[in-house]
Design a protein around this motif. Structure first.
Motif, PDB file in Angstrom:
ATOM      1  N   HIS A  77      -3.836  10.310 -20.616  1.00  0.00           N
ATOM      2  CA  HIS A  77      -2.733   9.379 -20.833  1.00  0.00           C
ATOM      3  C   HIS A  77      -2.306   9.363 -22.299  1.00  0.00           C
ATOM      4  N   ARG A  78      -3.253   9.435 -23.210  1.00  0.00           N
ATOM      5  CA  ARG A  78      -2.904   9.507 -24.631  1.00  0.00           C
ATOM      6  C   ARG A  78      -2.106  10.765 -24.925  1.00  0.00           C
ATOM      7  N   PHE A  79      -2.530  11.881 -24.338  1.00  0.00           N
ATOM      8  CA  PHE A  79      -1.841  13.136 -24.584  1.00  0.00           C
ATOM      9  C   PHE A  79      -0.449  13.131 -23.965  1.00  0.00           C
ATOM     10  N   ILE A  80      -0.316  12.528 -22.774  1.00  0.00           N
ATOM     11  CA  ILE A  80       1.000  12.407 -22.127  1.00  0.00           C
ATOM     12  C   ILE A  80       1.932  11.559 -22.988  1.00  0.00           C
ATOM     13  N   SER A  81       1.419  10.431 -23.507  1.00  0.00           N
ATOM     14  CA  SER A  81       2.283   9.555 -24.299  1.00  0.00           C
ATOM     15  C   SER A  81       2.702  10.226 -25.610  1.00  0.00           C
ATOM     16  N   LYS A  82       1.799  10.993 -26.218  1.00  0.00           N
ATOM     17  CA  LYS A  82       2.178  11.721 -27.430  1.00  0.00           C
ATOM     18  C   LYS A  82       3.207  12.803 -27.119  1.00  0.00           C
ATOM     19  N   SER A  83       3.061  13.447 -25.961  1.00  0.00           N
ATOM     20  CA  SER A  83       4.019  14.474 -25.555  1.00  0.00           C
ATOM     21  C   SER A  83       5.391  13.870 -25.290  1.00  0.00           C
ATOM     22  N   PHE A  84       5.424  12.659 -24.698  1.00  0.00           N
ATOM     23  CA  PHE A  84       6.692  11.955 -24.491  1.00  0.00           C
ATOM     24  C   PHE A  84       7.382  11.688 -25.814  1.00  0.00           C
ATOM     25  N   LYS A  85       6.617  11.189 -26.754  1.00  0.00           N
ATOM     26  CA  LYS A  85       7.208  10.835 -28.038  1.00  0.00           C
ATOM     27  C   LYS A  85       7.760  12.062 -28.757  1.00  0.00           C
ATOM     28  N   LYS A  86       7.026  13.173 -28.691  1.00  0.00           N
ATOM     29  CA  LYS A  86       7.510  14.408 -29.309  1.00  0.00           C
ATOM     30  C   LYS A  86       8.787  14.900 -28.637  1.00  0.00           C
ATOM     31  N   SER A  87       8.796  14.904 -27.311  1.00  0.00           N
ATOM     32  CA  SER A  87       9.970  15.430 -26.606  1.00  0.00           C
ATOM     33  C   SER A  87      11.182  14.520 -26.764  1.00  0.00           C
ATOM     34  N   LEU A 130       6.859  18.298 -15.708  1.00  0.00           N
ATOM     35  CA  LEU A 130       5.608  17.547 -15.581  1.00  0.00           C
ATOM     36  C   LEU A 130       5.766  16.146 -16.164  1.00  0.00           C
ATOM     37  N   LEU A 131       6.437  16.029 -17.296  1.00  0.00           N
ATOM     38  CA  LEU A 131       6.579  14.733 -17.955  1.00  0.00           C
ATOM     39  C   LEU A 131       7.438  13.772 -17.143  1.00  0.00           C
ATOM     40  N   ARG A 132       8.420  14.275 -16.419  1.00  0.00           N
ATOM     41  CA  ARG A 132       9.288  13.395 -15.626  1.00  0.00           C
ATOM     42  C   ARG A 132       8.550  12.730 -14.469  1.00  0.00           C
ATOM     43  N   LYS A 133       7.404  13.265 -14.071  1.00  0.00           N
ATOM     44  CA  LYS A 133       6.595  12.633 -13.022  1.00  0.00           C
ATOM     45  C   LYS A 133       5.988  11.324 -13.504  1.00  0.00           C
ATOM     46  N   PHE A 134       5.871  11.158 -14.819  1.00  0.00           N
ATOM     47  CA  PHE A 134       5.166  10.021 -15.384  1.00  0.00           C
ATOM     48  C   PHE A 134       6.079   8.999 -16.053  1.00  0.00           C
ATOM     49  N   ILE A 135       7.400   9.064 -15.784  1.00  0.00           N
ATOM     50  CA  ILE A 135       8.306   8.052 -16.319  1.00  0.00           C
ATOM     51  C   ILE A 135       9.075   7.410 -15.176  1.00  0.00           C
ATOM     52  N   THR A 136       9.546   6.198 -15.408  1.00  0.00           N
ATOM     53  CA  THR A 136      10.342   5.484 -14.418  1.00  0.00           C
ATOM     54  C   THR A 136      11.803   5.910 -14.552  1.00  0.00           C
ATOM     55  N   VAL A 137      12.642   5.336 -13.708  1.00  0.00           N
ATOM     56  CA  VAL A 137      14.070   5.637 -13.754  1.00  0.00           C
ATOM     57  C   VAL A 137      14.667   5.150 -15.076  1.00  0.00           C
ATOM     58  N   GLN A 138      14.133   4.052 -15.600  1.00  0.00           N
ATOM     59  CA  GLN A 138      14.633   3.511 -16.864  1.00  0.00           C
ATOM     60  C   GLN A 138      14.149   4.309 -18.075  1.00  0.00           C
ATOM     61  N   GLY A 139      13.167   5.198 -17.888  1.00  0.00           N
ATOM     62  CA  GLY A 139      12.646   5.989 -18.994  1.00  0.00           C
ATOM     63  C   GLY A 139      11.361   5.464 -19.572  1.00  0.00           C
ATOM     64  N   SER A 186       0.821  -1.209   0.000  1.00  0.00           N
ATOM     65  CA  SER A 186       0.000   0.000   0.000  1.00  0.00           C
ATOM     66  C   SER A 186       0.858   1.263   0.000  1.00  0.00           C
ATOM     67  N   ILE A 187       2.013   1.222   0.634  1.00  0.00           N
ATOM     68  CA  ILE A 187       2.906   2.382   0.629  1.00  0.00           C
ATOM     69  C   ILE A 187       3.471   2.599  -0.768  1.00  0.00           C
ATOM     70  N   ILE A 188       3.828   1.531  -1.448  1.00  0.00           N
ATOM     71  CA  ILE A 188       4.363   1.647  -2.798  1.00  0.00           C
ATOM     72  C   ILE A 188       3.308   2.203  -3.735  1.00  0.00           C
ATOM     73  N   ASN A 189       2.076   1.708  -3.657  1.00  0.00           N
ATOM     74  CA  ASN A 189       1.013   2.225  -4.509  1.00  0.00           C
ATOM     75  C   ASN A 189       0.722   3.686  -4.206  1.00  0.00           C
ATOM     76  N   PHE A 190       0.813   4.082  -2.961  1.00  0.00           N
ATOM     77  CA  PHE A 190       0.568   5.473  -2.601  1.00  0.00           C
ATOM     78  C   PHE A 190       1.654   6.379  -3.158  1.00  0.00           C
ATOM     79  N   MET A 191       2.878   5.924  -3.168  1.00  0.00           N
ATOM     80  CA  MET A 191       3.981   6.740  -3.647  1.00  0.00           C
ATOM     81  C   MET A 191       3.916   6.943  -5.156  1.00  0.00           C
ATOM     82  N   LEU A 192       3.357   5.989  -5.898  1.00  0.00           N
ATOM     83  CA  LEU A 192       3.301   6.101  -7.343  1.00  0.00           C
ATOM     84  C   LEU A 192       2.102   6.912  -7.823  1.00  0.00           C
TER      85      LEU A 192
END
Length: 75
Positions: free
Chosen positions: A51-61, A27-36, A4-10
């Motif tokens: 989520h679709r907009f975030i993923s498109k923004s990741f791909k553009k950046s 803002l985008l770095r909040k939604f990626i893991t350490v591996q990218g 539950s602590i792990i789920n709360f942190m994510l």
């Protein structure tokens, strides 16, 4: 209890005043893991549209060079 602590942190959410943009690296770095990797919707609590907009923004950046495709420090 540890699970539950792990789920709360994510849990990451977007405030409606925040603009999802490919140039907003902080803002985008909040939604990626350490591996990218992009975090899934069930962990970030985003709507499908956000989520679709975030993923498109990741791909553009990544293509422009603002975010790396992989993290070279951990590979």
């Amino acid at each position: 209890m540890i699970i539950s602590i792990i789920n709360f942190m994510l849990f990451v959410s977007i405030v409606y005043s925040e603009v999802i943009d490919y140039k907003n690296i902080y803002l985008l770095r909040k939604f990626i893991t350490v591996q990218g990797k992009i975090l899934p919707r069930r962990l970030t609590k985003l709507t499908a549209k956000q989520h679709r907009f975030i993923s498109k923004s990741f791909k553009k950046s990544r293509i422009i060079g603002l975010l790396p495709f992989i993290n070279k420090e951990n590979s």
